[in-house]
Write a protein that holds these residues in place. Structure first.
Motif, PDB file in Angstrom:
ATOM      1  N   LYS A 217     -86.750  24.486 -69.682  1.00  0.00           N
ATOM      2  CA  LYS A 217     -87.667  25.006 -68.779  1.00  0.00           C
ATOM      3  C   LYS A 217     -88.919  25.555 -69.464  1.00  0.00           C
ATOM      4  O   LYS A 217     -88.894  25.899 -70.717  1.00  0.00           O
ATOM      5  N   ILE A 257     -82.636  19.553 -67.674  1.00  0.00           N
ATOM      6  CA  ILE A 257     -83.642  20.241 -67.172  1.00  0.00           C
ATOM      7  C   ILE A 257     -83.213  21.006 -66.320  1.00  0.00           C
ATOM      8  O   ILE A 257     -82.039  20.976 -65.642  1.00  0.00           O
ATOM      9  N   LEU A 287     -91.337  15.796 -67.781  1.00  0.00           N
ATOM     10  CA  LEU A 287     -90.712  16.073 -69.063  1.00  0.00           C
ATOM     11  C   LEU A 287     -90.701  14.831 -70.069  1.00  0.00           C
ATOM     12  O   LEU A 287     -90.974  15.108 -71.380  1.00  0.00           O
TER      13      LEU A 287
END
Length: 311
Positions: A217, A257, A287
């Protein structure tokens, strides 16, 4: 839940060699079917389980848990880790230890059915104790939990989050040395340094050899102890530095994630509504692209999906 006959889409970019992408399912949606659908929409086949329909995995009744394992099998989804409440921000070290030992006992029965040995833990809020007494009790409890996990064939992953050893590398290493068990390792969350006020890459460099699992994150600081969570690379979590450091040291494992853009369990925030799965998928795509384009050492492995490489 019937199997979806359509093939899963390819990932936008392949992960670097030895890296697997996954996600904490309840960040997308409460229901397991929606959690798995979001993961599979990304072309991934791995999930990290925390809650289902708002209930912790250890609190599910046997019938519900059985249905959960069936859904995982039908959809071909692997479980990479279970996120427990053991020693977390909701359980001070002065509270009943049986909450943790009982939860671990339940997870010891359930993890084999899920195909994972990893159980995320923390190291307790202080409960008003002095620092020396806090540390003493944490070490005592974590030693007992690690022995229990070792007997069950599980590995506890201590996260750099709430607790005595949550924000300092020296305490993490002290805890590992004191417990001295293969059943206690570390989970590194790239974004936790922002609200807790430390530089993530510097902490990771000190604990790298003990890290078995990674949460992804990113965030920007908003006030002391607070953060606004962002897409990967848009925050102050040194995400490129952290992931590049892992790759340079040929680290192997899962990058999972945990967007926190819709759900933040520790402060009661839940704004997933109907767009939770879509936001989760958008985060995963961000990502993939960020790793491919901005993480040192990853670019050569990041092949666009139309080139035939799948995540």
């Amino acid at each position: 839940m019937p199997a979806d006959p359509r093939p899963a889409p390819a990932a936008a970019f392949a992960p670097p060699p030895g890296i697997r992408y996954a996600g904490i399912g309840d960040e997308a949606a409460p229901a397991l079917a929606d959690q798995l659908a979001a993961v599979h929409q990304l072309g991934w086949n791995a999930v990290e389980l925390r809650t289902v329909d708002g209930r912790a995995l250890a609190d599910l009744d046997d019938h519900t848990f059985g249905a959960l394992t069936e859904q995982l099998a039908v959809t071909g989804t692997d479980v990479v880790c279970v996120d427990s409440r053991i020693a977390d921000w909701s359980r001070p070290v002065t509270g009943p230890f049986t909450l943790d030992t009982d939860e671990l006992r339940t997870l010891a029965r359930r993890c084999p059915a899920l195909g994972t040995r990893y159980v995320r833990v923390m190291s307790y809020p202080d409960g008003g104790l002095t620092e020396p007494e806090w540390g003493h009790r944490v070490k005592e409890r974590m030693t007992a939990l690690a022995r229990q996990a070792e007997d069950a064939g599980l590995v506890l992953l201590h996260e750099n989050c709430a607790g005595w050893a949550g924000t300092r590398a020296d305490r993490m290493l002290d805890l590992l040395a004191h417990v001295d068990s293969p059943a206690l390792r570390l989970l590194f969350d790239t974004g936790n340094g922002v609200p807790y006020g430390y530089r993530s890459a510097e902490l990771l460099a000190d604990i790298l050899d003990h890290v078995d699992h990674v949460h992804i994150k990113d965030a920007l600081p908003t006030a002391p102890g607070q953060a606004a969570y962002t897409l990967p690379g848009q925050g102050a979590a040194q995400l490129s530095d952290c992931l590049g450091l892992l790759l340079r040291h040929t680290w192997r494992g899962t990058w999972s994630i945990e967007p926190h853009t819709r759900l933040r369990p520790h402060d009661g925030t839940d704004s997933r509504a109907d767009d939770g799965p879509a936001a989760f998928v958008a985060y995963g795509r961000a990502l993939e692209r960020f790793v491919a384009e901005q993480v040192p050492g990853a670019a050569t492995a990041a092949v666009p999906a139309h080139g035939g490489v799948h995540g």
